[in-house]
Design an enzyme around this catalytic site. Structure first.
Site, PDB file in Angstrom:
ATOM      1  N   HIS A 267       0.811  -1.208   0.000  1.00  0.00           N
ATOM      2  CA  HIS A 267       0.000   0.000   0.000  1.00  0.00           C
ATOM      3  C   HIS A 267       0.854   1.271   0.000  1.00  0.00           C
ATOM      4  CE1 HIS A 267       0.827   0.776   4.298  1.00  0.00           C
ATOM      5  NE2 HIS A 267       0.806  -0.546   4.402  1.00  0.00           N
ATOM      6  N   ASP A 268       0.380   2.280  -0.703  1.00  0.00           N
ATOM      7  CA  ASP A 268       0.954   3.629  -0.696  1.00  0.00           C
ATOM      8  C   ASP A 268       2.369   3.690  -1.259  1.00  0.00           C
ATOM      9  OD1 ASP A 268      -1.268   5.099   0.809  1.00  0.00           O
ATOM     10  OD2 ASP A 268      -0.764   3.514   2.226  1.00  0.00           O
TER      11      ASP A 268
ATOM     12  N   GLY B  79       5.009  -1.076   2.786  1.00  0.00           N
ATOM     13  CA  GLY B  79       4.197   0.102   2.491  1.00  0.00           C
ATOM     14  C   GLY B  79       5.000   1.390   2.497  1.00  0.00           C
TER      15      GLY B  79
END
Length: 281
Positions: free
Chosen positions: A129-130, A147
């Protein structure tokens, strides 16, 4: 029998599940047993080969190819995620091989995961994520990144390497196979080992990119100055290097990379000759 739409060139295999709301560009191919979610956007000529899952608010831009059993746009593996609307975007001409996973962003961070154009993700690699991935990036098999990782253009990550969350990998860096990267890596850096150390410069990558000999030599000497054991901090060496970089934009890139604020420390050479690491003769 494939369900074809002659006017647009779209082909959807009858065993595929395409939910209402999904948007397809011309020439999209959705193979057997794929699942495409309602908020997915597939650009022109995207191909999902078979058994692919594309879910969440995910956009695959033109000419992306996805091999069997990849899962794109799944929820982040993060306890902070509470189901908020976040996104994944994959750039043009990227190839995603078997079993690759890429996750949405989280609402308490960037809110998006972004993969650049002309990238290659080999089997079972993972984008968390991200993360922000640049253009022309290659992940070998089983690469894992945490992440919030940022990977700049033309980075190559060797098989089985793992990169800690919040790390920043500079452009044209090379991460050796099975490396465990805990800290930021300078542009053009070559790292290896568990835990990873800076083994020098990615000379092969620089030569392949067509970099001039003078620029390569400038980087070699800049590397030596940056990591000199002279009793001052790395940032102080970087500031001096930025002042002395002259016409070398590549040396200035490295100096400014070190001077930019980061949540991680920097990957540095192991306790051995800095001249050896830089390739200085």
């Amino acid at each position: 029998m494939t369900l074809a739409h002659p006017a647009t060139g779209i082909h959807v295999h009858p065993t595929a599940l395409v939910e209402t709301g999904a948007e397809f560009g011309a020439g999209v191919i959705v193979g057997p047993f794929c699942h495409v979610g309602p908020n997915v956007k597939l650009g022109a000529n995207v191909e999902l080969m078979s058994h692919c899952v594309v879910t969440g608010d995910t956009t695959l831009e033109d000419n992306v190819r996805v091999f069997p059993h990849a899962v794109l746009g799944g929820e982040p593996q993060n306890l902070a995620y509470k189901g908020e609307r976040t996104t994944l975007r994959v750039g043009k001409n990227t190839v995603i091989r078997e079993g690759v996973t890429m996750h949405l962003g989280t609402g308490n961070a960037l809110g998006e995961t972004v993969v650049g154009e002309n990238c290659m993700f080999l089997a079972y690699s993972h984008v968390a994520h991200d993360c922000i991935i640049g253009d022309h990036v290659t992940f070998a098999n089983n690469v894992m990144i945490g992440g919030h990782t940022r990977i700049d253009d033309r980075v190559i990550v060797g098989g089985g390497a793992a990169i800690h969350q919040f790390c920043h990998i500079g452009h044209h860096a090379f991460i050796g196979g099975m490396a465990g990267v805990e800290h930021d890596v300078i542009p053009f850096g070559l790292v290896m080992g568990n835990r990873a150390h800076l083994a020098g410069l990615n000379l092969v990558g620089m030569k392949r990119s067509g970099m001039a000999r003078d620029d390569i030599n400038a980087l070699r000497h800049g590397f030596k100055k940056l990591f000199a054991d002279n009793g001052v901090s790395l940032r102080e060496n970087a500031a001096k290097l930025a002042e002395d970089s002259g016409e070398s934009s590549a040396v200035r890139d490295i100096a400014m990379f070190v001077l930019t604020d980061s949540k991680r420390k920097f990957t540095t050479p192991a306790k051995r000759s800095r001249d050896d690491a830089a390739g200085i003769e």
